[in-house]
Design a protein around this motif. Structure first.
Motif, PDB file in Angstrom:
ATOM      1  N   UNK A  92      10.899  -7.936   0.473  1.00  0.00           N
ATOM      2  CA  UNK A  92      10.143  -9.186   0.534  1.00  0.00           C
ATOM      3  C   UNK A  92       8.731  -9.018  -0.021  1.00  0.00           C
ATOM      4  N   UNK A  93       8.210  -7.804   0.015  1.00  0.00           N
ATOM      5  CA  UNK A  93       6.938  -7.541  -0.665  1.00  0.00           C
ATOM      6  C   UNK A  93       7.103  -7.685  -2.178  1.00  0.00           C
ATOM      7  N   UNK A  94       8.212  -7.193  -2.693  1.00  0.00           N
ATOM      8  CA  UNK A  94       8.488  -7.336  -4.125  1.00  0.00           C
ATOM      9  C   UNK A  94       8.623  -8.814  -4.486  1.00  0.00           C
ATOM     10  N   UNK A  95       9.433  -9.511  -3.731  1.00  0.00           N
ATOM     11  CA  UNK A  95       9.694 -10.917  -4.026  1.00  0.00           C
ATOM     12  C   UNK A  95       8.457 -11.784  -3.829  1.00  0.00           C
ATOM     13  N   UNK A  96       7.735 -11.536  -2.736  1.00  0.00           N
ATOM     14  CA  UNK A  96       6.552 -12.339  -2.450  1.00  0.00           C
ATOM     15  C   UNK A  96       5.488 -12.199  -3.522  1.00  0.00           C
ATOM     16  N   UNK A  97       5.242 -10.972  -3.949  1.00  0.00           N
ATOM     17  CA  UNK A  97       4.248 -10.759  -4.997  1.00  0.00           C
ATOM     18  C   UNK A  97       4.704 -11.338  -6.328  1.00  0.00           C
ATOM     19  N   UNK A  98       6.011 -11.274  -6.603  1.00  0.00           N
ATOM     20  CA  UNK A  98       6.517 -11.884  -7.834  1.00  0.00           C
ATOM     21  C   UNK A  98       6.340 -13.394  -7.801  1.00  0.00           C
ATOM     22  N   UNK A  99       6.641 -14.002  -6.669  1.00  0.00           N
ATOM     23  CA  UNK A  99       6.485 -15.451  -6.525  1.00  0.00           C
ATOM     24  C   UNK A  99       5.041 -15.870  -6.796  1.00  0.00           C
ATOM     25  N   UNK A 100       4.096 -15.032  -6.353  1.00  0.00           N
ATOM     26  CA  UNK A 100       2.672 -15.327  -6.539  1.00  0.00           C
ATOM     27  C   UNK A 100       2.141 -14.821  -7.882  1.00  0.00           C
ATOM     28  N   UNK A 101       3.051 -14.299  -8.707  1.00  0.00           N
ATOM     29  CA  UNK A 101       2.689 -13.739 -10.023  1.00  0.00           C
ATOM     30  C   UNK A 101       1.757 -12.540  -9.909  1.00  0.00           C
ATOM     31  N   UNK A 102       1.808 -11.853  -8.776  1.00  0.00           N
ATOM     32  CA  UNK A 102       1.060 -10.602  -8.611  1.00  0.00           C
ATOM     33  C   UNK A 102       1.940  -9.456  -9.113  1.00  0.00           C
ATOM     34  N   UNK A 103       2.133  -9.408 -10.419  1.00  0.00           N
ATOM     35  CA  UNK A 103       3.131  -8.516 -10.989  1.00  0.00           C
ATOM     36  C   UNK A 103       2.794  -7.039 -10.790  1.00  0.00           C
ATOM     37  N   UNK A 104       1.537  -6.696 -10.884  1.00  0.00           N
ATOM     38  CA  UNK A 104       1.153  -5.293 -10.710  1.00  0.00           C
ATOM     39  C   UNK A 104       1.459  -4.822  -9.293  1.00  0.00           C
ATOM     40  N   UNK A 105       1.155  -5.668  -8.315  1.00  0.00           N
ATOM     41  CA  UNK A 105       1.454  -5.326  -6.922  1.00  0.00           C
ATOM     42  C   UNK A 105       2.960  -5.223  -6.709  1.00  0.00           C
ATOM     43  N   UNK A 106       3.707  -6.145  -7.304  1.00  0.00           N
ATOM     44  CA  UNK A 106       5.165  -6.113  -7.177  1.00  0.00           C
ATOM     45  C   UNK A 106       5.729  -4.820  -7.761  1.00  0.00           C
ATOM     46  N   UNK A 107       5.169  -4.388  -8.893  1.00  0.00           N
ATOM     47  CA  UNK A 107       5.627  -3.146  -9.522  1.00  0.00           C
ATOM     48  C   UNK A 107       5.381  -1.942  -8.617  1.00  0.00           C
ATOM     49  N   UNK A 108       4.286  -1.977  -7.885  1.00  0.00           N
ATOM     50  CA  UNK A 108       3.979  -0.896  -6.941  1.00  0.00           C
ATOM     51  C   UNK A 108       5.073  -0.778  -5.885  1.00  0.00           C
ATOM     52  N   UNK A 109       5.504  -1.915  -5.351  1.00  0.00           N
ATOM     53  CA  UNK A 109       6.524  -1.893  -4.300  1.00  0.00           C
ATOM     54  C   UNK A 109       7.905  -1.599  -4.870  1.00  0.00           C
ATOM     55  N   UNK A 110       8.155  -2.013  -6.109  1.00  0.00           N
ATOM     56  CA  UNK A 110       9.410  -1.648  -6.780  1.00  0.00           C
ATOM     57  C   UNK A 110       9.513  -0.132  -6.898  1.00  0.00           C
ATOM     58  N   UNK A 111       8.411   0.493  -7.302  1.00  0.00           N
ATOM     59  CA  UNK A 111       8.403   1.951  -7.458  1.00  0.00           C
ATOM     60  C   UNK A 111       8.730   2.637  -6.139  1.00  0.00           C
ATOM     61  N   UNK A 112       8.175   2.123  -5.050  1.00  0.00           N
ATOM     62  CA  UNK A 112       8.453   2.703  -3.736  1.00  0.00           C
ATOM     63  C   UNK A 112       9.910   2.477  -3.341  1.00  0.00           C
ATOM     64  N   UNK A 113      10.438   1.310  -3.686  1.00  0.00           N
ATOM     65  CA  UNK A 113      11.843   1.012  -3.383  1.00  0.00           C
ATOM     66  C   UNK A 113      12.769   1.980  -4.105  1.00  0.00           C
ATOM     67  N   UNK A 114      12.470   2.260  -5.364  1.00  0.00           N
ATOM     68  CA  UNK A 114      13.312   3.173  -6.131  1.00  0.00           C
ATOM     69  C   UNK A 114      13.154   4.617  -5.651  1.00  0.00           C
ATOM     70  N   UNK A 115      11.975   4.966  -5.164  1.00  0.00           N
ATOM     71  CA  UNK A 115      11.781   6.297  -4.581  1.00  0.00           C
ATOM     72  C   UNK A 115      12.650   6.486  -3.339  1.00  0.00           C
ATOM     73  N   UNK A 116      12.950   5.381  -2.661  1.00  0.00           N
ATOM     74  CA  UNK A 116      13.743   5.425  -1.430  1.00  0.00           C
ATOM     75  C   UNK A 116      15.218   5.139  -1.678  1.00  0.00           C
TER      76      UNK A 116
END
Length: 234
Positions: A96-120
């Motif tokens: 939801x951090x990924x989705x929420x930031x994408x919805x708000x067009x906070x793409x850099x923040x969304x990418x940060x959480x994507x990276x953490x998701x893939x690490x896990x």
């Protein structure tokens, strides 16, 4: 971290009904959550209470589509625990951090959480990884960025583990196809199992036979086949 406490549903059913059915305004819901957390101080560990409190508040904001506020609280959830503490809770907050930031067009923040998701990804199950990949695809589509090839093995691992028929060529197209197929066959299986309680044994056997013949995903097909064997042995 007391994992047993963390995985326990600490909020009473009556409170949850009030939060998501009876109480209309967000501030009243949050006040009720905070009051309950204060009430059970000393019963549960402080770090567990913090995560439970912040997660519940985050979902209240999310449901009301106040994404900026929900992001703040989901960040506290993710940053207050390790993925191993409670993988499913961690996954949902992270997604939801990924989705929420994408919805708000906070793409850099969304990418940060994507990276953490893939690490896990080694801890998340294939279905959860597919959801994260799909949200990553949405993020790339909206931000205009290109899929990073280092994530291709994750797609292939899901294809192999779940038995998808897709061939990994264009990653975005493959992810979209897998996600659509997964949702379709999961829904069909759920509907079939729901109806089985009210159907005759003969009808259930026929339904499972048809499902196993037509299902395109190996995992679901094998699951249905095992259920069919149990039905035939009755």
């Amino acid at each position: 971290m007391n994992k047993e406490q963390l995985k326990k549903d600490i909020f009473p059913a009556e409170l949850m009904l009030q939060l998501f059915r009876d109480i209309p305004d967000v501030e009243s819901k949050i006040r009720m959550v905070n009051e309950y957390i204060e009430k059970v101080h000393g019963v549960y560990d402080e770090d567990v209470l913090l995560i439970k409190q912040q997660n519940q508040i985050a979902h209240i904001y999310w449901i009301s589509e106040q994404h900026e506020q929900s992001i703040h609280h989901f960040e506290i959830v993710v940053e207050s625990m390790e993925v191993e503490d409670y993988p499913s809770l961690y996954f949902l907050a992270l997604n939801l951090l990924i989705r929420g930031n994408r919805i708000l067009s906070n793409y850099k923040a969304a990418e940060k959480w994507v990276a953490l998701a893939f690490e896990s990804s080694g801890i998340f199950n294939p279905a959860e990884n597919l959801i994260n990949l799909n949200d990553y695809a949405d993020l790339l589509t909206e931000s205009g960025k290109v899929f990073e090839n280092k994530h291709m093995p994750l797609i292939q691992s899901i294809i192999d583990e779940y038995g998808f028929p897709e061939k990994l060529e264009d990653p975005i197209t493959t992810i979209r196809s897998m996600r659509k197929s997964y949702q379709y066959w999961a829904r069909k299986l759920g509907e079939m199992e729901l109806k089985s309680a009210e159907s005759s044994l003969t009808d259930n056997i026929l339904a499972y036979e048809n499902y196993t013949k037509s299902c395109e995903i190996g995992w679901f097909r094998n699951y249905a086949s095992n259920s069919l064997d149990r039905l035939k042995s009755k």
